[in-house]
Enzyme design. Structure first.
Site, short mmCIF file in Angstrom:
data_model
loop_
_atom_site.label_atom_id
_atom_site.label_comp_id
_atom_site.label_asym_id
_atom_site.label_seq_id
_atom_site.Cartn_x
_atom_site.Cartn_y
_atom_site.Cartn_z
N ARG A 177 50.88 -34.93 -36.12
CA ARG A 177 52.06 -34.17 -35.88
C ARG A 177 53.31 -34.87 -36.12
O ARG A 177 54.18 -34.61 -36.75
CB ARG A 177 52.01 -33.54 -34.64
CG ARG A 177 51.08 -32.74 -34.43
CD ARG A 177 50.89 -32.13 -32.70
NE ARG A 177 52.32 -31.30 -32.42
CZ ARG A 177 52.68 -30.97 -31.36
NH1 ARG A 177 51.70 -31.28 -30.31
NH2 ARG A 177 53.82 -30.38 -31.21
N CYS A 236 57.27 -35.90 -26.33
CA CYS A 236 56.10 -35.49 -26.82
C CYS A 236 56.69 -34.18 -27.51
O CYS A 236 57.70 -34.12 -28.32
CB CYS A 236 55.14 -35.11 -25.54
SG CYS A 236 55.69 -34.03 -24.32
#
Length: 280
Positions: A177, A236
């Site tokens: 990611r 995050c």
């Protein structure tokens, strides 16, 4: 110390009689709780209780924090007072809402909080029985919170930090990611330019539990170098699993890093620069 071994849970409960919190997220969180949970555990939902969502994730991300009045009332409904011990677990190895709830309690000054390393699965493997019995409520007065704000940062501070060699922004999402190879949740793949990638899963050993304290210390000393931990920002996807790394750092004796709650879910929904590829 905030991290508790699954094997130590029975003796801990016998000694301290803690308020036990089953913290989970996702649309089926409550049904998973009903199916099996630790005896006496009360359910807390990440989506509706540990977050105060808006209609526009571009302002605050997918899991904005609840305001302090709402948090105070929630803690009272759970029977949590300043002097009690609180034992928290989730079903994501402590990487999801358990760490988020730990962070929320710690930042308002609560002293006695333990997160079960490895979460529910680790306790079941350790032979700790689970149940389907829902415990009765233990509501008390709203929790007295003596602070006006939590140690979080906004976009402007993150933008300054990535340009400052004395500061560090840590992205704890999975490496694919961060690199921008694909994005399963948010709208755009990639990362904040200047942020480094230290996936939260590297806080865990092969058994799914937190690494020993000395290994966490060595790991994060290498990551932050000579920087003051107060100049470290952790994020995050939406400000939840970042708390897993904040917990790991705190356990290692590296306190005071900051949380960027909006995280990638906020950053990627605005006209901010986006980078791809490996760590700079």
């Amino acid at each position: 110390m905030y991290i508790l071994s699954p094997a130590d849970v029975p003796s801990f409960r016998k000694k301290y009689s803690p308020i036990v919190i089953d913290a989970r997220g996702g649309p089926d969180a409550y049904s998973r709780y009903v199916a099996q949970h630790l005896e006496g555990a009360q359910f807390v939902d990440l989506e509706t209780q540990l977050s105060q969502k808006t209609q526009n994730p571009a302002r605050g991300g997918r899991h904005p924090l609840p305001d302090l009045k709402t948090l105070s009332q929630l803690l009272g409904k759970l029977g949590i007072t300043p002097g009690v011990h609180v034992l928290i677990y989730d079903d994501k190895a402590g990487a999801n809402a358990a760490a988020r709830f730990w962070w929320m309690l710690k930042t308002i000054g609560h002293k006695h909080i333990q997160v079960v390393s490895g979460g529910l699965d680790a306790m079941i493997k350790a032979g700790i029985p689970v149940t389907t019995v829902i415990p009765p409520g233990v509501s008390v007065d709203p929790y007295p919170i003596h602070t006006n704000e939590l140690p979080v940062v906004d976009v402007s501070i993150v933008m300054d930090a990535v340009k400052n060699p004395d500061a560090l922004v840590i992205d704890v999402r999975e490496a694919y990611r961060y690199r921008g190879e694909s994005e399963p949740i948010d709208l755009i793949a990639g990362h904040i330019p200047g942020a480094i990638n230290v996936p939260f899963v590297t806080n865990l050993g092969s058994d799914g539990q937190f690494l020993p304290t000395e290994q966490l210390l060595e790991k994060y000393k290498d990551v932050i170098g000579s920087r003051d931990p107060q100049n470290v920002i952790v994020h995050c996807g939406s400000g939840v699993t970042a708390c897993h790394t904040l917990l790991a750092m705190e356990e290692a004796g590296i306190p005071d890093a900051k949380l960027y709650v909006g995280s990638w879910s906020e950053w990627s929904r605005n006209d901010y620069p986006i980078a791809t590829g490996e760590n700079p």
